[in-house]
Design a protein around this motif. Structure first.
Motif, PDB file in Angstrom:
ATOM      1  N   LEU A   1      -8.029   8.240  -2.185  1.00  0.00           N
ATOM      2  CA  LEU A   1      -7.074   7.249  -1.701  1.00  0.00           C
ATOM      3  C   LEU A   1      -5.766   7.945  -1.339  1.00  0.00           C
ATOM      4  N   PRO A   2      -5.633   8.456  -0.116  1.00  0.00           N
ATOM      5  CA  PRO A   2      -4.366   9.067   0.262  1.00  0.00           C
ATOM      6  C   PRO A   2      -3.290   7.993   0.444  1.00  0.00           C
ATOM      7  N   ARG A   3      -2.136   8.215  -0.145  1.00  0.00           N
ATOM      8  CA  ARG A   3      -1.004   7.284  -0.031  1.00  0.00           C
ATOM      9  C   ARG A   3       0.240   8.113   0.236  1.00  0.00           C
ATOM     10  N   GLY A   4       0.655   8.173   1.497  1.00  0.00           N
ATOM     11  CA  GLY A   4       1.812   8.984   1.857  1.00  0.00           C
ATOM     12  C   GLY A   4       1.518  10.453   1.616  1.00  0.00           C
TER      13      GLY A   4
ATOM     14  N   ASP B   1      -3.880  10.573 -10.284  1.00  0.00           N
ATOM     15  CA  ASP B   1      -2.960  11.288  -9.408  1.00  0.00           C
ATOM     16  C   ASP B   1      -3.460  12.729  -9.416  1.00  0.00           C
TER      17      ASP B   1
ATOM     18  N   ARG C   1       0.986  11.745  -1.343  1.00  0.00           N
ATOM     19  CA  ARG C   1       0.190  11.866  -2.562  1.00  0.00           C
ATOM     20  C   ARG C   1      -1.267  11.569  -2.283  1.00  0.00           C
ATOM     21  N   SER C   2      -2.125  12.150  -3.119  1.00  0.00           N
ATOM     22  CA  SER C   2      -3.559  11.896  -3.017  1.00  0.00           C
ATOM     23  C   SER C   2      -4.048  11.362  -4.356  1.00  0.00           C
ATOM     24  N   TYR C   3      -4.599  10.171  -4.334  1.00  0.00           N
ATOM     25  CA  TYR C   3      -5.142   9.562  -5.541  1.00  0.00           C
ATOM     26  C   TYR C   3      -6.658   9.552  -5.445  1.00  0.00           C
TER      27      TYR C   3
ATOM     28  N   THR D   1       4.408   4.482  -9.158  1.00  0.00           N
ATOM     29  CA  THR D   1       3.019   4.054  -9.272  1.00  0.00           C
ATOM     30  C   THR D   1       2.608   3.217  -8.074  1.00  0.00           C
ATOM     31  N   PRO D   2       1.482   3.566  -7.423  1.00  0.00           N
ATOM     32  CA  PRO D   2       1.025   2.780  -6.278  1.00  0.00           C
ATOM     33  C   PRO D   2       0.529   1.412  -6.737  1.00  0.00           C
ATOM     34  N   LYS D   3       0.484   0.462  -5.821  1.00  0.00           N
ATOM     35  CA  LYS D   3      -0.004  -0.876  -6.155  1.00  0.00           C
ATOM     36  C   LYS D   3      -1.518  -0.919  -5.961  1.00  0.00           C
ATOM     37  N   ILE D   4      -2.192  -0.138  -6.786  1.00  0.00           N
ATOM     38  CA  ILE D   4      -3.649  -0.085  -6.787  1.00  0.00           C
ATOM     39  C   ILE D   4      -4.085  -0.412  -8.207  1.00  0.00           C
TER      40      ILE D   4
END
Length: 93
Positions: free
Chosen positions: A73-76, A16, A78-80, A3-6
């Protein structure tokens, strides 16, 4: 899933996003212009804001939302996506 820290605020949901199929069932590769043509997308709720009123929208719930929901919100790899609970079109079983 890590889980991202968002932490979504208000009535926002953190999703996700499930990658869209790039080939048809017959094996035809879809061009890039067609891949993004859908107005809806599928995703899994990762986190919800403190002001979400709907109790059926909790972490782990798979939903359909408008492609034009709040923000990407792209994170690495993964795309959120952030979406307000009103952007949820359907809950998937």
């Amino acid at each position: 899933m890590n889980t991202p820290k968002i932490h979504p605020l208000s009535n926002h949901l953190l999703l996700d996003v499930t990658p869209q199929e790039q080939t048809t069932a017959a094996g035809i590769v879809l061009p890039t212009a067609v891949q993004g043509a859908s107005t809806r997308m599928e995703g899994t709720i990762v986190a919800r804001g403190p002001d979400c009123a709907r109790t059926d929208l909790s972490a782990g719930t798979r939903v359909y939302v408008s492609r034009y929901a709040s923000g990407d919100l792209p994170r690495g790899e993964r795309s959120y996506k952030l979406a307000v609970e009103a952007d949820v079109i359907a809950i998937l079983d």
